[in-house]
Design an enzyme around this catalytic site. Structure first.
Site, mmCIF file in Angstrom:
data_model
loop_
_atom_site.group_PDB
_atom_site.id
_atom_site.type_symbol
_atom_site.label_atom_id
_atom_site.label_comp_id
_atom_site.label_asym_id
_atom_site.label_seq_id
_atom_site.Cartn_x
_atom_site.Cartn_y
_atom_site.Cartn_z
ATOM 1 N N THR A 141 -6.559 6.580 10.242
ATOM 2 C CA THR A 141 -6.490 5.480 9.288
ATOM 3 C C THR A 141 -7.753 4.639 9.484
ATOM 4 O OG1 THR A 141 -5.168 3.573 8.569
ATOM 5 C CG2 THR A 141 -5.155 4.037 10.924
ATOM 6 N N THR A 142 -7.994 3.674 8.588
ATOM 7 C CA THR A 142 -9.197 2.834 8.696
ATOM 8 C C THR A 142 -9.232 2.178 10.077
ATOM 9 O OG1 THR A 142 -8.762 2.355 6.387
ATOM 10 C CG2 THR A 142 -10.531 1.119 7.424
ATOM 11 N N GLY B 184 1.225 -1.362 4.361
ATOM 12 C CA GLY B 184 1.577 -0.037 3.871
ATOM 13 C C GLY B 184 2.518 0.721 4.773
ATOM 14 N N HIS B 185 1.974 1.217 5.897
ATOM 15 C CA HIS B 185 2.685 2.185 6.734
ATOM 16 C C HIS B 185 4.100 1.738 7.116
ATOM 17 C CE1 HIS B 185 3.416 4.459 10.542
ATOM 18 N NE2 HIS B 185 2.978 5.437 9.770
ATOM 19 N N HIS C 195 -3.558 -4.478 7.946
ATOM 20 C CA HIS C 195 -3.686 -3.308 8.821
ATOM 21 C C HIS C 195 -2.788 -3.449 10.045
ATOM 22 C CE1 HIS C 195 -5.105 0.413 10.391
ATOM 23 N NE2 HIS C 195 -5.668 0.617 9.220
ATOM 24 N N GLY C 196 -1.837 -2.541 10.132
ATOM 25 C CA GLY C 196 -0.947 -2.498 11.293
ATOM 26 C C GLY C 196 0.195 -3.498 11.265
ATOM 27 N N GLU D 189 -8.599 0.469 -2.764
ATOM 28 C CA GLU D 189 -9.388 0.519 -1.523
ATOM 29 C C GLU D 189 -10.342 1.689 -1.624
ATOM 30 O OE1 GLU D 189 -7.513 0.910 2.272
ATOM 31 O OE2 GLU D 189 -6.133 -0.679 1.734
ATOM 32 N N ASP E 162 -0.098 4.460 -0.116
ATOM 33 C CA ASP E 162 -0.819 5.693 0.262
ATOM 34 C C ASP E 162 0.095 6.741 0.891
ATOM 35 O OD1 ASP E 162 -3.106 4.428 -0.522
ATOM 36 O OD2 ASP E 162 -3.934 4.182 1.495
ATOM 37 N N HIS E 163 0.998 6.268 1.768
ATOM 38 C CA HIS E 163 1.745 7.257 2.557
ATOM 39 C C HIS E 163 2.894 7.910 1.802
ATOM 40 C CE1 HIS E 163 -1.051 6.695 5.638
ATOM 41 N NE2 HIS E 163 -0.742 5.425 5.818
ATOM 42 N N HIS F 31 -5.636 3.646 -1.691
ATOM 43 C CA HIS F 31 -6.950 4.003 -1.147
ATOM 44 C C HIS F 31 -7.302 5.411 -1.625
ATOM 45 C CE1 HIS F 31 -9.554 4.338 2.796
ATOM 46 N NE2 HIS F 31 -10.239 4.634 1.716
ATOM 47 N N ASN G 34 0.857 -1.189 0.000
ATOM 48 C CA ASN G 34 0.000 0.000 0.000
ATOM 49 C C ASN G 34 0.899 1.247 0.000
ATOM 50 O OD1 ASN G 34 -1.392 2.273 1.096
ATOM 51 N ND2 ASN G 34 -3.036 0.948 1.748
ATOM 52 N N ARG H 140 2.878 18.987 1.177
ATOM 53 C CA ARG H 140 3.422 20.242 0.647
ATOM 54 C C ARG H 140 2.901 20.563 -0.757
ATOM 55 N NH1 ARG H 140 8.296 22.172 3.141
ATOM 56 N NH2 ARG H 140 7.911 21.885 5.334
ATOM 57 N N GLU I 116 -10.864 -9.404 3.209
ATOM 58 C CA GLU I 116 -9.603 -9.037 3.857
ATOM 59 C C GLU I 116 -9.895 -8.904 5.339
ATOM 60 O OE1 GLU I 116 -7.286 -5.839 2.170
ATOM 61 O OE2 GLU I 116 -6.240 -5.514 4.071
ATOM 62 N N ARG J 57 -6.884 12.854 0.843
ATOM 63 C CA ARG J 57 -5.752 13.306 1.673
ATOM 64 C C ARG J 57 -4.423 12.734 1.180
ATOM 65 N NH1 ARG J 57 -6.819 10.096 7.298
ATOM 66 N NH2 ARG J 57 -8.865 11.044 7.090
ATOM 67 N N HIS J 58 -4.480 11.626 0.430
ATOM 68 C CA HIS J 58 -3.206 11.123 -0.121
ATOM 69 C C HIS J 58 -3.327 10.769 -1.610
ATOM 70 C CE1 HIS J 58 -5.086 7.454 1.379
ATOM 71 N NE2 HIS J 58 -4.676 7.610 2.619
ATOM 72 N N ARG K 17 -9.327 8.116 -0.887
ATOM 73 C CA ARG K 17 -10.225 8.567 0.177
ATOM 74 C C ARG K 17 -11.106 9.700 -0.311
ATOM 75 N NH1 ARG K 17 -8.516 6.542 5.537
ATOM 76 N NH2 ARG K 17 -10.255 7.756 6.303
HETATM 77 N N1 PXP Z 1 -5.707 -3.100 4.315
HETATM 78 C C1 PXP Z 1 -6.667 -2.170 4.409
HETATM 79 C C2 PXP Z 1 -8.057 -2.554 4.027
HETATM 80 C C3 PXP Z 1 -6.387 -0.858 4.818
HETATM 81 O O1 PXP Z 1 -7.376 0.057 4.922
HETATM 82 C C4 PXP Z 1 -5.056 -0.512 5.101
HETATM 83 C C5 PXP Z 1 -4.720 0.905 5.458
HETATM 84 O O2 PXP Z 1 -4.926 1.740 4.369
HETATM 85 C C6 PXP Z 1 -4.075 -1.515 4.984
HETATM 86 C C7 PXP Z 1 -4.426 -2.797 4.611
HETATM 87 C C8 PXP Z 1 -2.645 -1.231 5.278
HETATM 88 O O3 PXP Z 1 -2.502 -0.901 6.620
HETATM 89 P P1 PXP Z 1 -1.102 -0.384 7.163
HETATM 90 O O4 PXP Z 1 -0.827 0.911 6.462
HETATM 91 O O5 PXP Z 1 -1.332 -0.240 8.612
HETATM 92 O O6 PXP Z 1 -0.089 -1.432 6.808
#
Ligand code: PXP
Length: 239
Positions: A99-100, A212-213, A190-191, A69, A8-9, A42, A6, A17, A150, A48-49, A44
């Protein structure tokens, strides 16, 4: 075990910026080079990203599946139907969240989600539902007609004690086994980071992790290719 990265970040940094860099499209190409199996973005509602431009370019330029997403908001659904990504993952979305925060409630939102799943599938887009590790939610995902789920791993990743970690892992395992048994392609995410990924990666019923993160954070120090390669290695994938 497949890895979806992912990005996104990468776009979060850019939007901070309003610059042209760093570019999530470039990072997606590098993540693919480093051995991931899909790119997750994602779109959104507050943009935002990730922006529409990022999705259009990744869809064109990258030879691996794009997993979009998204919420079930009308304008986002219309965009997804025009974009036609390989897969769309429906997630709950709140404007103020960082975040979600949890999975979809498919019992409460059954009609709305079913309608969107049917529209996506009518365009040949695979539909996945992001849900908490609960048997009832999985049964509703089946009734809705999605092909993929998921499982939300956030509670496991955030658990502070050995006991709560163990309990959350058991819930994920049981949910994944049940979902696989009734025919779902099972992903989780997630996480997840470099420290907590191992026990989740050991669950055979889970076929894909979306991360992702932690990967993007590590890439700030070491670069996106080594950051993705290291996660690929932890999943036991051969390059
Ligand atoms: N899966 C889903 C459905 C999510 O919403 C996210 C966060 O955007 C992720 C995975 C990835 O989560 P993380 O950025 O915490 O790894």
């Amino acid at each position: 075990m497949k890895l979806g990265v992912n990005v996104d970040h990468v776009a979060t940094l850019r939007q901070q910026r309003q610059t042209r860099y760093p570019d999530p499209v470039v990072c997606s190409l590098l993540a693919e080079y480093a051995g991931c199996d899909s790119i997750v973005m994602h779109l959104r509602e507050d943009r935002r990203h990730i922006q529409e431009r990022d999705l259009r370019l990744v869809k064109k330029a990258i030879p691996i599946p794009l997993n979009l997403e998204m919420s079930v908001a009308k304008e986002i659904v219309e965009f997804a139907l025009r974009l036609k990504p390989y897969q769309a993952t429906l997630v709950p979305e709140k404007r103020k969240e960082l975040t979600t925060e949890g999975g979809l409630d498919l019992v409460k939102n059954y009609n709305k989600v079913k309608k969107v799943v049917e529209r996506l599938q009518s365009k040949g887009i695979r539909a996945s539902l992001f849900i908490d590790p609960r048997i009832r939610q999985i049964k509703y995902a089946k009734k809705i007609g999605a092909s993929n789920i998921e499982i939300h791993t956030g509670k496991f990743c955030d658990a502070k004690t050995v006991i709560s970690k163990k309990n959350e892992l058991t819930k994920i395992k049981e949910a994944a086994n049940f979902a696989k048994k009734i025919g779902f392609f099972v992903a989780a995410g997630h996480g997840i980071d470099y420290e907590n990924v191992k026990p989740i990666a050991k669950i055979k019923a889970i076929e894909e992790l979306n991360i992702g993160h932690s990967i993007i954070c590590r890439s700030v120090a070491v670069g996106i290719v080594p950051a993705v390669e290291e996660m690929v290695g932890l999943l036991g994938k051969k390059r």
